[in-house]
Design a protein around this motif. Structure first.
Motif, PDB file in Angstrom:
ATOM      1  N   LYS A   1       2.686  -4.514   3.424  1.00 27.01           N
ATOM      2  CA  LYS A   1       3.466  -3.363   3.879  1.00 27.01           C
ATOM      3  C   LYS A   1       2.812  -2.090   3.386  1.00 27.01           C
ATOM      4  N   VAL A   2       3.121  -0.983   4.038  1.00 25.25           N
ATOM      5  CA  VAL A   2       2.590   0.313   3.632  1.00 25.25           C
ATOM      6  C   VAL A   2       3.717   1.331   3.655  1.00 25.25           C
ATOM      7  N   THR A   3       3.848   2.046   2.545  1.00 25.53           N
ATOM      8  CA  THR A   3       4.804   3.150   2.466  1.00 25.53           C
ATOM      9  C   THR A   3       4.038   4.459   2.553  1.00 25.53           C
ATOM     10  N   ILE A   4       4.482   5.330   3.446  1.00 27.35           N
ATOM     11  CA  ILE A   4       3.798   6.595   3.695  1.00 27.35           C
ATOM     12  C   ILE A   4       4.561   7.729   3.013  1.00 27.35           C
ATOM     13  N   LEU A   5       3.831   8.533   2.236  1.00 29.22           N
ATOM     14  CA  LEU A   5       4.396   9.733   1.615  1.00 29.22           C
ATOM     15  C   LEU A   5       3.822  10.958   2.314  1.00 29.22           C
ATOM     16  N   ARG A   6       4.660  11.969   2.457  1.00 29.40           N
ATOM     17  CA  ARG A   6       4.204  13.242   3.017  1.00 29.40           C
ATOM     18  C   ARG A   6       4.957  14.370   2.340  1.00 29.40           C
ATOM     19  N   ASP A   7       4.196  15.318   1.771  1.00 36.29           N
ATOM     20  CA  ASP A   7       4.781  16.491   1.103  1.00 36.29           C
ATOM     21  C   ASP A   7       5.805  16.083   0.043  1.00 36.29           C
ATOM     22  N   GLY A   8       5.481  15.037  -0.721  1.00 35.60           N
ATOM     23  CA  GLY A   8       6.339  14.628  -1.820  1.00 35.60           C
ATOM     24  C   GLY A   8       7.564  13.826  -1.431  1.00 35.60           C
ATOM     25  N   ARG A   9       7.660  13.391  -0.180  1.00 33.90           N
ATOM     26  CA  ARG A   9       8.804  12.601   0.285  1.00 33.90           C
ATOM     27  C   ARG A   9       8.317  11.294   0.913  1.00 33.90           C
ATOM     28  N   SER A  10       9.130  10.248   0.800  1.00 30.14           N
ATOM     29  CA  SER A  10       8.795   8.994   1.473  1.00 30.14           C
ATOM     30  C   SER A  10       9.227   9.106   2.930  1.00 30.14           C
ATOM     31  N   VAL A  11       8.285   8.870   3.843  1.00 29.04           N
ATOM     32  CA  VAL A  11       8.533   9.037   5.265  1.00 29.04           C
ATOM     33  C   VAL A  11       9.030   7.734   5.882  1.00 29.04           C
TER      34      VAL A  11
ATOM     35  N   ALA B   1       0.837  -1.205   0.000  1.00 32.27           N
ATOM     36  CA  ALA B   1       0.000   0.000   0.000  1.00 32.27           C
ATOM     37  C   ALA B   1       0.871   1.254   0.000  1.00 32.27           C
ATOM     38  N   VAL B   2       0.387   2.291  -0.676  1.00 26.05           N
ATOM     39  CA  VAL B   2       1.017   3.606  -0.644  1.00 26.05           C
ATOM     40  C   VAL B   2      -0.051   4.591  -0.183  1.00 26.05           C
ATOM     41  N   CYS B   3       0.212   5.279   0.918  1.00 28.24           N
ATOM     42  CA  CYS B   3      -0.785   6.212   1.420  1.00 28.24           C
ATOM     43  C   CYS B   3      -0.139   7.535   1.793  1.00 28.24           C
ATOM     44  N   GLY B   4      -0.970   8.526   1.938  1.00 28.18           N
ATOM     45  CA  GLY B   4      -0.519   9.877   2.263  1.00 28.18           C
ATOM     46  C   GLY B   4      -1.671  10.827   2.031  1.00 28.18           C
ATOM     47  N   GLU B   5      -1.516  12.040   2.507  1.00 31.17           N
ATOM     48  CA  GLU B   5      -2.560  13.037   2.294  1.00 31.17           C
ATOM     49  C   GLU B   5      -2.697  13.353   0.816  1.00 31.17           C
ATOM     50  N   ASN B   6      -3.851  13.931   0.429  1.00 30.78           N
ATOM     51  CA  ASN B   6      -4.001  14.391  -0.946  1.00 30.78           C
ATOM     52  C   ASN B   6      -2.902  15.390  -1.263  1.00 30.78           C
TER      53      ASN B   6
END
Length: 527
Positions: free
Chosen positions: A212-222, A35-40
């Protein structure tokens, strides 16, 4: 599991005026659901477009390795030849072609330039059965529901010998039943050795299917988390997405004082609506609801309950055929036969389908915002462009719309920011009553909280708010009273203090008898 089938290293992507991705890393194991998740606006879809060749090699920074080999895809066909297939949130099916024609469009079974229809139908039938569809392959896409269309897209991917399937918000437009079928299919494909990347804001679905889940925030992988690990809770994922602990998913509702003796700001009495084609069928049957100033009133119901049909017919007969009922504003009967009449009486309707009915996607943010009240930015019938821009800039700041400028086309914004533009448009019109139909559909928890805050602020300013939603937790978290509907009829009315998911679900599945009203349903909202 085996080693990584995909590695994306230090990916960067910029557009004029904005950095969409910066130093993003993603590693996906063979045969896993990742999964890839993050804010719009976090960069999820952009990252997948880099991977699938929508953004071609040379237009981004970094390296992509698939099955150990460097990828330099020039277009989407190149990625599909390697076994990478993306299914976008906006389905790419031709509605007036058959399922079989859509499955092999651009990849036809042909001999000497002539389509072999027998072979096409045979292969189409096999592919449809593989994804659990038993419709005839000559059925038109326009004649099946969105849930089935999503399965057709997956069948289309399977026809291309997919190895890595990318699904961008696959359940955003689906009901719970269709969502469940789709998630089961993703798990079934996993047993067949197909790797999947799922972009989703629905954390319960991530926990159900993902390894697994990868979290993106503000265009970066967290970070990348193991979904099965004890510490990977929804709260933990949300904290990674928004960069802080979200102690409350909803703003603390402050009951707003309304005049005890004042009539409702909006009252709908005995409203009935016939289906637009089948005139014998009532989609709304004798429904009566009311909302007072400073109050947020919810309407809950399962798919087909008639919530949207009620709202759209009240708002200028936008759906179906009016079959009876009256609308009162501040105790005085009014007419809302057209959208212009409804707006003229201070009523606004925020549609559940922002892309088709809420926005002009090819026009700019500032023109979308001013569209409902051009007279406010015009002088002697001519739009004052400086005033129009000033108004839009004000909404961009107060609504936290993430766009490079107000001259950005609305279609280029993320879903959450598009929704903020829709809300801005109607707030600018200065309504006294707002009907919000699924106002947070398809957006992440961070953007939802911002929209909840806006809704609460509108109620605090004395607006009357009708809140239609399929998500019971947000109705419970936001509303002062909640009506329930089933099969076009009102089945209950529950005050905030007595509302639970169990109570609402029981009423939403009730099909006979008079509406249930709790003793507190006539009490005014007071501090």
């Amino acid at each position: 599991m085996a080693g990584p089938v995909l590695e994306m290293r230090a990916i960067g992507k910029t557009f004029p005026g904005v950095t969409a991705l910066s130093d993003v890393t993603l590693t996906v194991g063979q045969g896993e659901v990742h999964a890839v998740c993050g804010e719009n606006g976090a960069g999820k879809s952009t990252l997948m477009k880099v991977l699938s060749g929508v953004h071609p090699y040379g237009s981004y920074q970094g390296d992509v390795l698939f099955e150990g080999e460097a990828c330099r895809f020039r277009d989407i066909r190149a990625s599909e030849r390697s076994g990478i297939v993306i299914i976008h949130q906006e389905l790419a099916l031709v509605p007036y072609l058959s399922l079989a024609e859509n499955l092999f469009l651009g990849n036809e079974h042909a001999r000497r330039g002539i389509v072999d229809w027998r072979e096409t139908l045979r292969h189409a039938t096999a592919l449809l059965r593989r994804v659990g569809l038993h419709d005839h392959p000559e059925t038109r896409v326009a004649d099946i529901g969105v849930g089935k269309q999503q399965l057709v897209e997956i069948a289309k991917a399977l026809s291309k010998s997919v190895k890595l399937l990318i699904l961008d918000e696959p359940t955003a437009a689906l009901n719970d039943e269709d969502s469940g079928k789709l998630l089961d299919l993703i798990l079934e494909l996993k047993t067949q050795g197909i790797t999947s990347i799922v972009i989703s804001h629905k954390l319960n679905e991530i926990r159900r299917v993902a390894d697994k889940v990868t979290i993106l925030r503000d265009g970066r992988s967290v970070e990348t988390l193991d979904v099965r690990a004890p510490g990977t809770t929804e709260e933990r994922i949300i904290a990674g997405m928004v960069g802080r602990d979200l102690d409350h998913r909803f703003p603390e509702r402050t009951p707003h004082r309304t005049a005890r003796d004042a009539p409702p700001a909006l009252e709908i009495r005995g409203w009935s609506v016939h289906h637009p084609i089948d005139r014998q069928r009532k989609v709304v049957d004798d429904v009566s609801v009311h909302v007072r100033r400073g109050e947020i009133v919810g309407i809950a119901g399962l798919m087909g309950a008639g919530r949207t049909e009620l709202a759209m017919n009240v708002f200028g007969r936008s759906y179906g055929r009016y079959a009876g009922g009256t609308v009162l504003k501040d105790g005085v009967e009014i007419r809302t036969r057209t959208v212009a009449e409804a707006v003229g009486h201070g009523i606004a309707y925020v549609t559940e389908d922002r892309k088709h009915y809420g926005l002009n996607l090819i026009d700019t943010v500032h023109r979308n915002i001013s569209l409902t009240a051009l007279h406010k930015v015009a002088r002697r019938g001519v739009v004052d462009e400086h005033e129009e821009r000033r108004v839009a800039e004000g909404f961009r700041r107060t609504m936290n719309i993430k766009a490079p400028t107000v001259f950005e086309p609305a279609g280029k914004l993320s879903g959450g920011n598009q929704q903020k533009v829709v809300l801005s448009k109607w707030i600018f019109a200065g309504p006294e009553v707002l009907i919000l139909d699924e106002p947070t559909r398809g957006i992440d928890v961070g953007a939802k909280y911002e929209i909840y805050t806006v809704i609460d602020r509108l109620a605090a300013e004395g607006k009357a708010v009708v809140f239609i939603s399929s998500e019971l937790p947000e109705l419970l978290g936001m509303c002062d009273r909640i009506y329930t509907m089933a099969a076009g009829r009102l089945t209950g009315e529950v005050p905030r203090a007595e509302a639970t998911q169990e109570v609402l679900m029981r009423l939403m599945t009730k099909d006979k008898g008079a509406p249930e009203r709790r003793p507190a349903d006539q009490e005014e909202v007071t501090p």
